[in-house]
Scaffold this active site. Structure first.
Site: not given
Ligand SMILES: NC(=O)c1ccc[n+]([C@@H]2O[C@H](COP(=O)([O-])OP(=O)(O)OC[C@H]3O[C@@H](n4cnc5c(N)ncnc54)[C@H](OP(=O)(O)O)[C@@H]3O)[C@@H](O)[C@H]2O)c1
Length: 365
Positions: A229, A233
């Site tokens: 994750d 980002k």
């Protein structure tokens, strides 16, 4: 002093009501974020804000027209039976036209592949799905190219820091001629919470279960612990800073031992204890040096990396509490003291608010 009317920028107040009302809105994803979006849409509508008219919403099971409102449509969509094969009925739903807005509140590759297609048709896209700019570089480039072609807008402020002014600030610095030297940040709300709280008094796996129970992690916390994750980002931030980084160019140091990473979803909880020994050792080592553990994503001229770092307590990324996100930007303009942006960057409500901010911004443009 007598009460005065709130100041509203002329551009917004002056926008003809028709222009916003003529735009239609379609929502993909009726899960945690989709439902929070519907709730906030209704709250803003009740306050009289000028919002694009909701046309339809969809999940992987059904497409529902919103003639009777978003909330009943949401209920019908979530009551639809689960299927073996994901439906893509939304691709054939009432066609979206130039000027309409589609909101992506899924985590679907399939939907992300449509972002550039919609933009090419003049349909603006607002997304919480990180797979647009946070995965394949070719897909990210196609999104930028389609925007340039048609002038349709891409609202992605919900994808990093759940609407904190991160992406907008980076893009504004670059547009103003600044050169970004490095960006580093605590980009995962769940990992921020875990390393803020983990003090060695209990096994790390206890804290992971507590974070999962509080809804801070993904349903399967290994998605957070793998660093994937954060990689997404970081890619989104790097591309916003003008760096055409490929996913494979980011070194990711997962927290998951191989056995836990490869376990089935059912077996994973029992294996969480495999995290305890290595993380207790990392904590002891950091404490001996007077440092703090933080899970950090970073890119600079040397490369890009994601992983656990032991940082001096005075480091900008060591401030902030709970699930706060923190990002430090070093650039020509901020060469010594970085620009630091910090704040709550996780959760369905702030994410839905970021999506609606983008919808309103696009609607008023
Ligand atoms: N939860 C948070 O606090 C948070 C915070 C920031 C960002 N995000 C991001 O926001 C997005 C949504 O998160 P969430 O927590 O709401 O996930 P979620 O509860 O799992 O909901 C996902 C929704 O996407 C739908 N979906 C999946 N594949 C689809 C497809 N091919 N076509 C149409 N719909 C499809 C699902 O349909 P079904 O209902 O039929 O399964 C479901 O309604 C993710 O990208 C996530 O990373 C979430």
């Amino acid at each position: 002093m007598s009460a005065v009317a709130p100041l509203v920028p002329r551009r917004v107040r002056g926008t003809p009501e028709r222009a916003v009302a003529q735009r239609r809105l379609a929502l993909l994803g009726t899960g945690t974020v989709g439902a929070a979006f519907v709730e906030r849409y209704q709250r803003l509508q009740a306050r009289g804000l000028d919002l694009p008219r909701a046309a339809w919403l969809a999940n992987s099971r059904s497409v529902q027209a919103c003639a009777d409102g978003l909330a009943p449509a949401l209920q019908r969509a979530n009551a639809a039976p689960r299927r073996e094969v994901l439906l893509q009925g939304w691709a054939e739903a009432e066609a979206l036209h130039a000027g309409d807005i589609v909101v992506d509140a899924t985590a679907s590759e399939l939907v992300a592949d449509w972002h550039a297609e919609w933009l090419a048709r003049g349909v603006s896209v607002v997304t919480a799905n990180k797979l647009g700019h946070g995965s394949l570089l070719a897909r990210s480039q196609a999104i930028v190219d389609a925007q340039c072609e048609t002038g349709a807008r891409y609202g992605d402020s919900a994808t990093v820091g759940a609407g904190l002014p991160l992406l907008g600030s980076l893009r504004a610095l670059v547009a103003g001629g600044d050169r970004i030297h490095a960006v580093e940040g605590v980009l995962s709300g769940s990992l921020a919470w875990l390393f803020d709280r983990y003090d060695g008094s209990r096994p790390f796996s206890d804290f992971v279960r507590e974070a999962a129970a509080a809804g801070y992690t993904e349903p399967d916390p290994r998605i957070d612990l793998s660093g994937e994750d954060v990689r997404r980002k970081l890619l989104i931030l790097a591309r916003a800073a003008g760096l055409p980084l490929e996913a494979s160019q980011v070194r990711v140091e997962s927290l998951l031992p191989v056995e836990l990473a490869g376990a089935s979803a059912d077996a994973a909880d029992a294996l969480l204890a495999l995290l305890d020994g290595p993380l207790a050792a990392r904590l002891r080592e950091a404490e001996t040096d007077g440092a703090r553990l933080r899970f950090v994503g970073r890119f600079d001229a040397e490369g890009a990396s994601v992983g656990l770092r032991a940082l001096p307590a005075a480091h900008p990324l060591c401030s902030g509490r709970g699930t706060d996100n923190r990002v430090a930007v070093t650039s020509d303009r901020y060469p010594l003291q970085p620009l630091v942006i910090q704040g709550p960057g996780a959760g369905a409500e702030v994410t839905a608010a970021a999506l609606l901010d983008d919808v309103l911004r696009i609607g008023a443009a």
